[in-house]
Design a protein around this motif. Structure first.
Motif, PDB file in Angstrom:
ATOM      1  N   PRO A   1       0.838  -1.201   0.000  1.00 42.72           N
ATOM      2  CA  PRO A   1       0.000   0.000   0.000  1.00 42.72           C
ATOM      3  C   PRO A   1       0.874   1.253   0.000  1.00 42.72           C
ATOM      4  O   PRO A   1       2.055   1.210   0.376  1.00 42.72           O
ATOM      5  CB  PRO A   1      -0.793  -0.129   1.309  1.00 42.72           C
ATOM      6  N   GLY A   2       0.288   2.386  -0.408  1.00 44.32           N
ATOM      7  CA  GLY A   2       1.034   3.629  -0.536  1.00 44.32           C
ATOM      8  C   GLY A   2       1.864   4.018   0.673  1.00 44.32           C
ATOM      9  O   GLY A   2       3.047   4.357   0.536  1.00 44.32           O
ATOM     10  N   PRO A   3       1.298   4.012   1.906  1.00 44.41           N
ATOM     11  CA  PRO A   3       2.100   4.414   3.074  1.00 44.41           C
ATOM     12  C   PRO A   3       3.348   3.556   3.273  1.00 44.41           C
ATOM     13  O   PRO A   3       4.408   4.064   3.640  1.00 44.41           O
ATOM     14  CB  PRO A   3       1.124   4.241   4.247  1.00 44.41           C
ATOM     15  N   LEU A   4       3.227   2.266   3.000  1.00 46.10           N
ATOM     16  CA  LEU A   4       4.374   1.378   3.178  1.00 46.10           C
ATOM     17  C   LEU A   4       5.396   1.572   2.069  1.00 46.10           C
ATOM     18  O   LEU A   4       6.609   1.580   2.316  1.00 46.10           O
ATOM     19  CB  LEU A   4       3.913  -0.081   3.227  1.00 46.10           C
ATOM     20  N   ARG A   5       4.925   1.755   0.845  1.00 49.91           N
ATOM     21  CA  ARG A   5       5.866   1.964  -0.258  1.00 49.91           C
ATOM     22  C   ARG A   5       6.675   3.240  -0.037  1.00 49.91           C
ATOM     23  O   ARG A   5       7.880   3.281  -0.307  1.00 49.91           O
ATOM     24  CB  ARG A   5       5.125   2.030  -1.588  1.00 49.91           C
ATOM     25  N   ALA A   6       6.032   4.295   0.466  1.00 50.36           N
ATOM     26  CA  ALA A   6       6.755   5.534   0.753  1.00 50.36           C
ATOM     27  C   ALA A   6       7.798   5.309   1.841  1.00 50.36           C
ATOM     28  O   ALA A   6       8.903   5.859   1.789  1.00 50.36           O
ATOM     29  CB  ALA A   6       5.769   6.623   1.174  1.00 50.36           C
ATOM     30  N   PHE A   7       7.467   4.497   2.825  1.00 50.16           N
ATOM     31  CA  PHE A   7       8.378   4.214   3.935  1.00 50.16           C
ATOM     32  C   PHE A   7       9.577   3.387   3.469  1.00 50.16           C
ATOM     33  O   PHE A   7      10.724   3.673   3.822  1.00 50.16           O
ATOM     34  CB  PHE A   7       7.611   3.471   5.028  1.00 50.16           C
ATOM     35  N   VAL A   8       9.312   2.380   2.649  1.00 51.61           N
ATOM     36  CA  VAL A   8      10.375   1.498   2.162  1.00 51.61           C
ATOM     37  C   VAL A   8      11.249   2.219   1.137  1.00 51.61           C
ATOM     38  O   VAL A   8      12.454   1.986   1.050  1.00 51.61           O
ATOM     39  CB  VAL A   8       9.772   0.212   1.566  1.00 51.61           C
ATOM     40  N   GLY A   9      10.632   3.100   0.342  1.00 59.12           N
ATOM     41  CA  GLY A   9      11.391   3.866  -0.641  1.00 59.12           C
ATOM     42  C   GLY A   9      11.631   3.160  -1.952  1.00 59.12           C
ATOM     43  O   GLY A   9      12.466   3.590  -2.753  1.00 59.12           O
TER      44      GLY A   9
END
Length: 216
Positions: free
Chosen positions: A94-102
């Motif tokens: 999901p978007g929040p996790l993808r932003a966190f992982v980079g």
């Protein structure tokens, strides 16, 4: 009051309430944010908490602020803060996790830790360690317990342990009272995002062998 539990009967609503209050560490905040994009029922619960929090704030008597006009003028005089665009979701994250992982789910630099088990450590944030774990179809993690709390979000496939079955979007919570051996789905395997604040401790036959070898 509505209560949310994981498949093992462990309460998740406390975690959701801490998210609504803004008191979670960054990795746990991201984990819950990703969970909310996948679970409408949990999202509705958090939205209800936000409404209650707003009602409570509205009922609070206002407190005079010294130099109110000067402080407001200083705030509005500051240049606007640039906000980075939200990271798009993909089939895995999901978007929040993808932003966190980079990075996207297709670009994860997996490392093999045990046969059939791959890992990507995202990082450690104060006392919380964040990582992704991939288990091949039908594979299993060694039996273990925990020194602290471990929160797992299923991203793909599913797994089961003695407490129940966990599917995409589900949260599994475990601590020192839980001794389990998660087994991935025989058809799809399983990929999870895991946040923990302490190490795990191997149990069972494999754990006893490792402990014996460490003493040699």
């Amino acid at each position: 009051m509505i209560h949310f539990f994981d498949a093992g009967g462990r309460p998740v609503d406390t975690l959701l309430a801490e998210y609504a209050a803004g008191s979670l560490s960054r990795p746990l905040h991201v984990l819950v944010a990703a969970h909310l994009t996948l679970q409408p029922r949990s999202r509705a619960y958090v939205e209800a908490l936000d409404i209650l929090k707003g009602d409570e704030l509205a009922a609070t008597a206002p407190v005079p602020v010294a130099d109110r006009d000067a402080k407001l003028a200083a705030i509005f005089a500051e240049p606007p803060v640039a906000v980075a665009p939200a990271a798009p979701a993909d089939d895995l994250m999901p978007g929040p996790l993808r932003a966190f992982v980079g990075r996207s789910g297709d670009d994860i630099p997996w490392k093999t830790r045990l046969p059939g088990i791959r890992q990507h450590v995202i990082g450690t944030y104060r006392r919380h360690r964040a990582q992704l774990i991939m288990v091949k179809p039908g594979g299993a993690l060694p039996a273990h317990t925990h020194e602290g709390q471990e929160v797992t979000l299923v991203l793909q496939g599913q797994f089961h342990d003695a407490s129940g079955v966990y599917r995409r979007g589900d949260i599994c919570m475990a601590d020192e009272t839980v001794n389990h051996r998660p087994v991935a789905d025989a058809a799809e395997g399983c990929i999870c995002f895991i946040v923990s604040d302490g190490p795990f401790r191997l149990t069972g036959r494999f754990g006893r062998i490792v402990e014996w070898l460490s003493r040699r």
